[in-house]
Design an enzyme around this catalytic site. Structure first.
Site, PDB file in Angstrom:
ATOM      1  N   THR A 141      -4.473   2.099   3.245  1.00 27.77           N
ATOM      2  CA  THR A 141      -5.855   2.458   2.929  1.00 27.77           C
ATOM      3  C   THR A 141      -5.987   2.874   1.474  1.00 27.77           C
ATOM      4  O   THR A 141      -5.216   3.705   0.977  1.00 27.77           O
ATOM      5  CB  THR A 141      -6.307   3.611   3.842  1.00 27.77           C
ATOM      6  OG1 THR A 141      -6.045   3.230   5.176  1.00 27.77           O
ATOM      7  CG2 THR A 141      -7.787   3.891   3.668  1.00 27.77           C
TER       8      THR A 141
ATOM      9  N   ASP B  19      -7.887  -2.671   8.503  1.00 24.20           N
ATOM     10  CA  ASP B  19      -6.927  -2.249   9.525  1.00 24.20           C
ATOM     11  C   ASP B  19      -7.669  -1.311  10.491  1.00 24.20           C
ATOM     12  O   ASP B  19      -7.591  -0.099  10.373  1.00 24.20           O
ATOM     13  CB  ASP B  19      -5.749  -1.547   8.833  1.00 24.20           C
ATOM     14  CG  ASP B  19      -4.764  -0.956   9.820  1.00 24.20           C
ATOM     15  OD1 ASP B  19      -4.715  -1.424  10.961  1.00 24.20           O
ATOM     16  OD2 ASP B  19      -4.042  -0.017   9.423  1.00 24.20           O
TER      17      ASP B  19
ATOM     18  N   ARG C  20      -1.274  18.633   8.152  1.00 24.39           N
ATOM     19  CA  ARG C  20      -0.326  19.611   7.604  1.00 24.39           C
ATOM     20  C   ARG C  20      -0.933  20.226   6.347  1.00 24.39           C
ATOM     21  O   ARG C  20      -0.568  19.856   5.231  1.00 24.39           O
ATOM     22  CB  ARG C  20       0.993  18.918   7.220  1.00 24.39           C
ATOM     23  CG  ARG C  20       1.747  18.256   8.356  1.00 24.39           C
ATOM     24  CD  ARG C  20       2.966  17.516   7.827  1.00 24.39           C
ATOM     25  NE  ARG C  20       2.583  16.480   6.863  1.00 24.39           N
ATOM     26  CZ  ARG C  20       2.231  15.243   7.200  1.00 24.39           C
ATOM     27  NH1 ARG C  20       2.227  14.870   8.449  1.00 24.39           N
ATOM     28  NH2 ARG C  20       1.878  14.371   6.266  1.00 24.39           N
TER      29      ARG C  20
ATOM     30  N   GLU D 290     -10.096   0.863   7.984  1.00 25.70           N
ATOM     31  CA  GLU D 290      -9.275   1.212   6.820  1.00 25.70           C
ATOM     32  C   GLU D 290      -9.501   0.152   5.750  1.00 25.70           C
ATOM     33  O   GLU D 290      -9.337  -1.044   5.996  1.00 25.70           O
ATOM     34  CB  GLU D 290      -7.789   1.321   7.194  1.00 25.70           C
ATOM     35  CG  GLU D 290      -7.511   2.534   8.066  1.00 25.70           C
ATOM     36  CD  GLU D 290      -6.031   2.870   8.220  1.00 25.70           C
ATOM     37  OE1 GLU D 290      -5.177   1.988   7.960  1.00 25.70           O
ATOM     38  OE2 GLU D 290      -5.729   4.026   8.597  1.00 25.70           O
TER      39      GLU D 290
ATOM     40  N   GLN E 109      -4.225   7.004  18.174  1.00 31.55           N
ATOM     41  CA  GLN E 109      -3.173   7.177  17.154  1.00 31.55           C
ATOM     42  C   GLN E 109      -2.600   8.599  17.184  1.00 31.55           C
ATOM     43  O   GLN E 109      -1.384   8.795  17.141  1.00 31.55           O
ATOM     44  CB  GLN E 109      -3.763   6.871  15.771  1.00 31.55           C
ATOM     45  CG  GLN E 109      -2.756   6.882  14.636  1.00 31.55           C
ATOM     46  CD  GLN E 109      -3.412   6.537  13.295  1.00 31.55           C
ATOM     47  OE1 GLN E 109      -4.601   6.221  13.228  1.00 31.55           O
ATOM     48  NE2 GLN E 109      -2.637   6.588  12.223  1.00 31.55           N
TER      49      GLN E 109
ATOM     50  N   HIS F 210      -5.274   8.624   0.090  1.00 33.77           N
ATOM     51  CA  HIS F 210      -5.404   8.535   1.546  1.00 33.77           C
ATOM     52  C   HIS F 210      -4.271   9.322   2.207  1.00 33.77           C
ATOM     53  O   HIS F 210      -4.507  10.131   3.112  1.00 33.77           O
ATOM     54  CB  HIS F 210      -5.361   7.070   1.982  1.00 33.77           C
ATOM     55  CG  HIS F 210      -5.267   6.865   3.456  1.00 33.77           C
ATOM     56  ND1 HIS F 210      -6.330   7.026   4.300  1.00 33.77           N
ATOM     57  CD2 HIS F 210      -4.210   6.524   4.247  1.00 33.77           C
ATOM     58  CE1 HIS F 210      -5.948   6.777   5.549  1.00 33.77           C
ATOM     59  NE2 HIS F 210      -4.661   6.474   5.550  1.00 33.77           N
TER      60      HIS F 210
ATOM     61  N   LYS G 275      -3.552   0.515  16.501  1.00 36.23           N
ATOM     62  CA  LYS G 275      -3.798  -0.405  15.382  1.00 36.23           C
ATOM     63  C   LYS G 275      -3.729  -1.867  15.810  1.00 36.23           C
ATOM     64  O   LYS G 275      -4.287  -2.726  15.125  1.00 36.23           O
ATOM     65  CB  LYS G 275      -2.722  -0.187  14.307  1.00 36.23           C
ATOM     66  CG  LYS G 275      -2.636   1.243  13.782  1.00 36.23           C
ATOM     67  CD  LYS G 275      -3.398   1.380  12.510  1.00 36.23           C
ATOM     68  CE  LYS G 275      -3.109   2.706  11.826  1.00 36.23           C
ATOM     69  NZ  LYS G 275      -3.920   2.806  10.608  1.00 36.23           N
TER      70      LYS G 275
ATOM     71  N   ASP H 247       2.133  -3.324   7.508  1.00 30.98           N
ATOM     72  CA  ASP H 247       1.120  -2.521   6.826  1.00 30.98           C
ATOM     73  C   ASP H 247       1.802  -1.368   6.098  1.00 30.98           C
ATOM     74  O   ASP H 247       2.536  -0.588   6.712  1.00 30.98           O
ATOM     75  CB  ASP H 247       0.096  -1.988   7.839  1.00 30.98           C
ATOM     76  CG  ASP H 247      -1.174  -1.492   7.153  1.00 30.98           C
ATOM     77  OD1 ASP H 247      -1.470  -1.958   6.031  1.00 30.98           O
ATOM     78  OD2 ASP H 247      -1.864  -0.637   7.734  1.00 30.98           O
TER      79      ASP H 247
ATOM     80  N   GLU I  33      -8.469  -1.869   2.889  1.00 34.43           N
ATOM     81  CA  GLU I  33      -7.171  -2.275   2.341  1.00 34.43           C
ATOM     82  C   GLU I  33      -7.299  -3.656   1.695  1.00 34.43           C
ATOM     83  O   GLU I  33      -8.285  -4.355   1.868  1.00 34.43           O
ATOM     84  CB  GLU I  33      -6.119  -2.383   3.464  1.00 34.43           C
ATOM     85  CG  GLU I  33      -5.989  -1.132   4.306  1.00 34.43           C
ATOM     86  CD  GLU I  33      -4.719  -1.098   5.151  1.00 34.43           C
ATOM     87  OE1 GLU I  33      -3.763  -1.862   4.849  1.00 34.43           O
ATOM     88  OE2 GLU I  33      -4.676  -0.299   6.101  1.00 34.43           O
TER      89      GLU I  33
ATOM     90  N   GLU J 146     -11.188  10.210   6.714  1.00 39.50           N
ATOM     91  CA  GLU J 146     -11.231  11.015   5.485  1.00 39.50           C
ATOM     92  C   GLU J 146     -12.653  11.484   5.183  1.00 39.50           C
ATOM     93  O   GLU J 146     -12.876  12.643   4.851  1.00 39.50           O
ATOM     94  CB  GLU J 146     -10.717  10.186   4.305  1.00 39.50           C
ATOM     95  CG  GLU J 146      -9.247   9.850   4.414  1.00 39.50           C
ATOM     96  CD  GLU J 146      -8.895   8.637   3.567  1.00 39.50           C
ATOM     97  OE1 GLU J 146      -8.656   8.783   2.371  1.00 39.50           O
ATOM     98  OE2 GLU J 146      -8.884   7.519   4.137  1.00 39.50           O
TER      99      GLU J 146
ATOM    100  N   THR K  92      -7.038  -6.637  13.390  1.00 41.24           N
ATOM    101  CA  THR K  92      -7.008  -6.480  11.931  1.00 41.24           C
ATOM    102  C   THR K  92      -7.821  -7.638  11.376  1.00 41.24           C
ATOM    103  O   THR K  92      -7.584  -8.784  11.761  1.00 41.24           O
ATOM    104  CB  THR K  92      -5.562  -6.571  11.400  1.00 41.24           C
ATOM    105  OG1 THR K  92      -4.761  -5.579  12.047  1.00 41.24           O
ATOM    106  CG2 THR K  92      -5.505  -6.368   9.889  1.00 41.24           C
TER     107      THR K  92
ATOM    108  N   ARG L 225      -8.384   6.433  16.084  1.00 40.57           N
ATOM    109  CA  ARG L 225      -7.722   7.671  15.654  1.00 40.57           C
ATOM    110  C   ARG L 225      -7.278   8.549  16.805  1.00 40.57           C
ATOM    111  O   ARG L 225      -6.280   9.269  16.685  1.00 40.57           O
ATOM    112  CB  ARG L 225      -8.664   8.473  14.746  1.00 40.57           C
ATOM    113  CG  ARG L 225      -9.115   7.750  13.500  1.00 40.57           C
ATOM    114  CD  ARG L 225      -7.952   7.331  12.650  1.00 40.57           C
ATOM    115  NE  ARG L 225      -8.405   6.658  11.423  1.00 40.57           N
ATOM    116  CZ  ARG L 225      -7.589   6.023  10.592  1.00 40.57           C
ATOM    117  NH1 ARG L 225      -6.288   5.953  10.842  1.00 40.57           N
ATOM    118  NH2 ARG L 225      -8.068   5.443   9.511  1.00 40.57           N
TER     119      ARG L 225
HETATM  120 MN    MN Z   1      -3.512   0.778   7.494  1.00 39.72          MN
END
Ligand code: MN
Length: 437
Positions: free
Chosen positions: A370, A243, A154, A209, A250, A145, A263, A138, A211, A384, A267, A247
């Site tokens: 994504t 995907d 950040r 996600e 993750q 994204h 993840k 991936d 994709e 998001e 999928t 979170r």
């Molecule tokens: Mn992904």
């Protein structure tokens, strides 16, 4: 450079009337493949081609219809349900097969009386993965994204310095790629909230996600680099790809080695593979915004600059359990265009993946990452859209979502539209969240 041929002619019509309806996903200009058989049967798998409201069963078609010279050999692996062997015949064979199917399905084809008997309504079919997936990678090619998610972690430095230069990716899990429909079980895992110590339990921040998946159709030897000239010819086609991502798992596990169990639980890909040949009218130049670095030479070619990018719309739709009960239609959560969303082209992803001599194999699957639009509200994930869970998304009927709840059905769609071309769709891929076991 001539990109299109007679199979893309917008004036081309099919004797399958429903394929001529404006806006249909599966006009004669598309001709995507899926591996399928009659639902709840023990029939051998075979490959079919979508045409309008029907599927042409290529096992029946190869037996019950006369074909031109050499076409029988091309159809044989498809009749056997063996897309990997078909892919191994190479791009010239893929193109010849597309031409033969286009002629056979075109209005006034002499093959129509035979092939009419080989059309099956999709409601009567079940699908499998197109082939054995050896490896799944991936990427992270969706720059909006990457920027939005980076800003959540950040705020001062959303994009890491390597992002504009190197196609970022990680090795995913091939065994848990599933095709279409059915349920996706909420995973359990280790998460760390505000308490001093982590806990183990069902994920509470389950996400999707948006994709595209790229199917590798030709192998390279270990140690052999695939340059940009050859790169795209190694790809057989594309499908929408979800995907699924936990979170909370993750966030706690991803440093220092990247996503792992957040993840690898599932999928989803759609059953239909749209060929790169079908997308010829939707090729566009690859460009970089002013002030951004141009790709290094191993990620650059004249063809890529002229026509390596693709104008593909992608969308995610949500229907909650309460919406289903109230017969409310699904609501669109995400929409983006690959042209704007993706920092790298499919050819660049292949060239980069093999640039260290890594061998891709037939049936490998590459996710784009994504695909989010540049604007707020165009995020390709709930992470998001909800600002990391801080701003619930409002749904019709008064519900809200920060992340997916049990009973939610999430559907991805994709399609291409351009002046002078017939719209081509990718079908869809859905999954419904089942409670954690
Ligand atoms: Mn992904």
């Amino acid at each position: 450079m001539q990109l299109t041929d007679a199979t893309h002619d917008p004036a081309l019509k099919s004797w399958v009337e429903s394929a001529n309806a404006p806006g249909h996903d599966f006009p004669i200009q598309n001709l995507p493949y899926a591996r399928l058989r009659r639902a709840r049967s023990d029939e051998p798998w075979r490959v079919g081609v979508a045409i309008g409201d029907f599927v042409l069963d290529l096992k029946l078609a190869s037996r019950q219809c006369p074909w031109g010279d050499g076409v029988g050999e091309l159809l044989a692996p498809l009749a056997d349900g063996d897309l990997a062997t078909f892919m191994s015949l190479g791009p010239a064979a893929w193109k010849l097969t597309r031409e033969a199917l286009s002629l056979a399905l075109a209005a006034e084809s002499e093959q129509a009386p035979f092939l009419e008997l080989c059309l099956v309504p999709p409601q009567e079919l079940e699908y499998s993965l197109p082939c054995r997936i050896g490896n799944y990678t991936d990427f992270y090619a969706g720059i909006h994204h990457a920027r939005t998610v980076g800003a959540l972690f950040r705020p001062d430095n959303p994009l890491l310095p390597n992002y504009p230069w190197v196609p970022i990716g990680y090795h995913g899990r091939a065994s848990s790629v599933v095709v279409e429909g059915g349920s996706v079980r909420r995973p359990c895992g280790q998460t760390k909230g505000d308490a001093a110590e982590p806990v183990f339990g069902p994920s509470r921040r389950l996400d999707y996600e948006l994709e595209l998946g790229l199917w590798v159709g030709a192998a390279n030897e270990l140690g052999e680099r695939v340059d940009m000239i050859a790169a795209e010819s190694r790809l057989f086609g594309l499908t929408p790809l979800n995907d699924w991502s936990a979170r909370d798992i993750q966030a706690w596990e991803y440093q220092p080695l990247g996503p792992f169990l957040s993840k690898s639980f599932a999928t989803s890909v759609s059953p239909w593979i749209v060929s790169f040949d079908a997308l010829a009218p939707f090729r566009r130049p690859f460009t970089r915004p002013p002030g951004q670095p141009q790709p290094l030479p191993y990620l650059d070619s004249e063809r890529n600059r002229e026509a390596g990018a693709f104008d593909i719309h992608v969308e995610a739709w949500l229907q909650t359990a309460r919406m289903k009960a109230a017969r409310q239609p699904a609501v669109r959560l995400s929409h983006a265009n690959v042209l704007e969303a993706a920092w790298w082209t499919p050819a660049q992803l292949v060239a980069h993946h093999t640039s260290n001599g890594c061998n891709l194999q037939i049936g490998d699957l590459l996710g784009t990452g994504t695909l989010s639009g540049a604007q707020a509200g165009q995020g390709g994930s709930l992470l998001e859209l909800s600002g990391g869970g801080r701003r619930p998304v409002q749904l019709p009927g008064g519900e809200t979502r920060t992340f997916l709840e049990d009973g939610d059905t999430l559907t991805l769609k994709a399609w291409c539209e351009a002046p002078g071309a017939v719209r081509v769709g990718f079908g869809s891929v859905s999954g419904t969240i089942a409670p954690a076991a």
